[in-house]
Each structure stands twice: as structure tokens, then as C-alpha cells.
Design a protein around this motif. Sequence first.
Motif, PDB file in Angstrom:
ATOM      1  N   ASP A 144       0.817  -1.220   0.000  1.00  0.00           N
ATOM      2  CA  ASP A 144       0.000   0.000   0.000  1.00  0.00           C
ATOM      3  C   ASP A 144       0.848   1.267   0.000  1.00  0.00           C
ATOM      4  OD1 ASP A 144       0.874  -0.186   2.649  1.00  0.00           O
ATOM      5  OD2 ASP A 144      -1.028   0.482   3.490  1.00  0.00           O
ATOM      6  N   GLY A 145       2.153   1.130   0.221  1.00  0.00           N
ATOM      7  CA  GLY A 145       3.022   2.293   0.099  1.00  0.00           C
ATOM      8  C   GLY A 145       3.051   2.839  -1.309  1.00  0.00           C
ATOM      9  N   LEU A 146       2.781   1.977  -2.285  1.00  0.00           N
ATOM     10  CA  LEU A 146       2.674   2.440  -3.671  1.00  0.00           C
ATOM     11  C   LEU A 146       1.253   2.900  -3.983  1.00  0.00           C
ATOM     12  CD1 LEU A 146       4.045   2.801  -6.447  1.00  0.00           C
ATOM     13  CD2 LEU A 146       3.170   0.525  -7.026  1.00  0.00           C
ATOM     14  N   SER A 147       0.267   2.069  -3.682  1.00  0.00           N
ATOM     15  CA  SER A 147      -1.111   2.392  -4.068  1.00  0.00           C
ATOM     16  C   SER A 147      -1.655   3.607  -3.329  1.00  0.00           C
ATOM     17  CB  SER A 147      -2.026   1.180  -3.834  1.00  0.00           C
ATOM     18  OG  SER A 147      -1.974   0.727  -2.499  1.00  0.00           O
ATOM     19  N   ASN A 148      -1.117   3.915  -2.154  1.00  0.00           N
ATOM     20  CA  ASN A 148      -1.568   5.104  -1.425  1.00  0.00           C
ATOM     21  C   ASN A 148      -0.947   6.390  -1.942  1.00  0.00           C
ATOM     22  OD1 ASN A 148      -3.247   3.667   0.284  1.00  0.00           O
ATOM     23  ND2 ASN A 148      -1.765   3.565   1.964  1.00  0.00           N
ATOM     24  N   CYS A 149       0.160   6.276  -2.654  1.00  0.00           N
ATOM     25  CA  CYS A 149       0.898   7.476  -3.053  1.00  0.00           C
ATOM     26  C   CYS A 149       0.908   7.738  -4.563  1.00  0.00           C
ATOM     27  CB  CYS A 149       2.347   7.391  -2.555  1.00  0.00           C
ATOM     28  SG  CYS A 149       2.514   7.576  -0.762  1.00  0.00           S
ATOM     29  N   ASN A 195       5.805  11.795  -4.011  1.00  0.00           N
ATOM     30  CA  ASN A 195       4.475  12.138  -3.510  1.00  0.00           C
ATOM     31  C   ASN A 195       4.355  11.970  -1.997  1.00  0.00           C
ATOM     32  OD1 ASN A 195       3.674  12.699  -6.110  1.00  0.00           O
ATOM     33  ND2 ASN A 195       2.678  10.738  -6.444  1.00  0.00           N
ATOM     34  N   GLY A 196       5.473  11.867  -1.317  1.00  0.00           N
ATOM     35  CA  GLY A 196       5.464  11.808   0.147  1.00  0.00           C
ATOM     36  C   GLY A 196       6.154  10.601   0.726  1.00  0.00           C
ATOM     37  N   GLY A 197       6.109   9.464   0.033  1.00  0.00           N
ATOM     38  CA  GLY A 197       6.774   8.258   0.520  1.00  0.00           C
ATOM     39  C   GLY A 197       6.434   7.946   1.956  1.00  0.00           C
ATOM     40  N   SER A 198       5.137   7.979   2.282  1.00  0.00           N
ATOM     41  CA  SER A 198       4.699   7.883   3.670  1.00  0.00           C
ATOM     42  C   SER A 198       4.806   6.495   4.271  1.00  0.00           C
ATOM     43  CB  SER A 198       3.251   8.376   3.786  1.00  0.00           C
ATOM     44  OG  SER A 198       2.398   7.640   2.922  1.00  0.00           O
ATOM     45  N   ASP A 199       5.141   5.509   3.477  1.00  0.00           N
ATOM     46  CA  ASP A 199       5.248   4.135   3.978  1.00  0.00           C
ATOM     47  C   ASP A 199       6.310   3.421   3.154  1.00  0.00           C
ATOM     48  OD1 ASP A 199       4.747   1.800   5.379  1.00  0.00           O
ATOM     49  OD2 ASP A 199       2.618   1.714   4.888  1.00  0.00           O
ATOM     50  N   ASN A 200       6.640   2.184   3.565  1.00  0.00           N
ATOM     51  CA  ASN A 200       7.501   1.346   2.741  1.00  0.00           C
ATOM     52  C   ASN A 200       6.809   1.077   1.414  1.00  0.00           C
ATOM     53  OD1 ASN A 200       8.095  -0.646   5.698  1.00  0.00           O
ATOM     54  ND2 ASN A 200       9.169   1.211   5.089  1.00  0.00           N
ATOM     55  N   ILE A 201       7.595   0.925   0.360  1.00  0.00           N
ATOM     56  CA  ILE A 201       7.040   0.802  -0.989  1.00  0.00           C
ATOM     57  C   ILE A 201       7.654  -0.405  -1.682  1.00  0.00           C
ATOM     58  CG2 ILE A 201       6.552   2.035  -3.128  1.00  0.00           C
ATOM     59  CD1 ILE A 201       7.841   4.535  -1.598  1.00  0.00           C
TER      60      ILE A 201
END
Length: 242
Positions: free
Chosen positions: A195-200, A229-235
Amino acid sequence: MEIFSRTDKGMVRSSNQDAELHGTFADGDVWAVVCDGMGGANGGSVASSTAVEEIARELRESYRSEMSGNAVRDMLGNAIKSANIKVYIESQEDLSLRGMGTTVVAVIVSGNTAYIAHAGDSRAYLITKSSLRQLTTDHSVVQAMVDRGELTADEARNHPRKNLITRALGVKPKLDIDYCECPLAAGDILLMCSDGLSNCVEEREMCDILRSNGGQAAVDKLIDTANENGGSDNITAVALCC
């Protein structure tokens, strides 16, 4: 079929709790697994790495080129169930790992068919020459709200409870697994991601990136865009290209 992958800790997290593995069987059929761990920095990493390694081991040992579609599906489910038990037992035996778990999305491409199993909110997408389609449905609090008509898809995208999942590998002794099958054609791309990709990265942008860039460059561009776009999680992204 070619497989390209990359995993990245993102711009916010101090460690990477995602894990992925992929490979090719002797007859040319392929497999891939993506996991996104949870349960603290140590627990999440242990859960995801243990799960991908156990699933990979089971697939390598059990796969036979003459398997029917039903047999492939059963093998995939059994591999995930074996990983579920292993992660759960580890969490019970080590207090520092108590409560750990991981999402999972696993794929076997046999012939012209993709067999997909998942639990949690890591996803699989099919990208054709003209469209992108999400093949998996998130097991999450927010997705359940969308299913009940309480939220629109746009509202769900930025909902504060978006990260709460309702199903994860290793949390309980038994795990419900969702399955789907998808026919593939020449030129199609099967994208697996955390979800680090799909969220960003918006789906339209994912599709454009995969169609405008080839192979590893496309995967690298997906990760870089998520970070921009923020990288808010692991991707993590794995692209299986027909």
C-alpha cells in the motif's frame, strides 16, 4: 515472461518492513510474493520476511509442470497457510514478536493464467494496452465502509483509518484467503504492490508509468514517484511482464 522488482523504505519510515521474492519454475512458469509486515519494526520485518521465504519454499518444493488449474490454486493456498502457521507460532514463542503479522499477495502464472491469492491490503493490478484494473479487494476497515455504501472510493483514499486491515497472515492460527484468476495476453503487465505504492500513486499514473517505461525502469519510476508524492510508507512493486 520477465519479472522486475524493487522495494524501498520510503521517505518517512526508518526501516523497511516490506518483503518480496519471485522466481521461475523449470518449465518457464513464474511466481511472486509481496508482503507488508506489521507489529513494530522488528515484528513487522520478521513477519514479512518469514512469510515470503516460507511461501517461496513451499512453491519450489510443490510445483509440478503438469498441474491443473485447481491444483495450482490449492498449492498456492497451502503455501500461504503454511506461512500463516509459521509466523503465528513464532509470535507466540517470542514475546517481543507478539502481535506481528503481514499482508500477503501471491501470484503464480501458469500458461496464460495468473492465479492470485491475498489477505490484507497489498494489491494486484492488471495493466493491458488500454486499461488498468485492480484484481484484488482490500481487506480493510475503509474498504468495508465503501462496500456498505458509507464512503465513496474518493473519500476512502484519504480516510484516517485507511491503514487498518481486517485480515493478516500470522495473527491467528487460521487465515481466510481470497483467490482470483486472470487470463493474460501478450503485452499485459501484472503489477503487485504494497500500500506504500497504491496510497501514493494514482492508478492512472501507475498505468502511464508502466506503459511509458520498460522493464526495471518502470518499476523504478513507480517507486520514485511514490517517494516524490510523500513516501509515507515502505514501498514495494513487482511487475510481471508478458
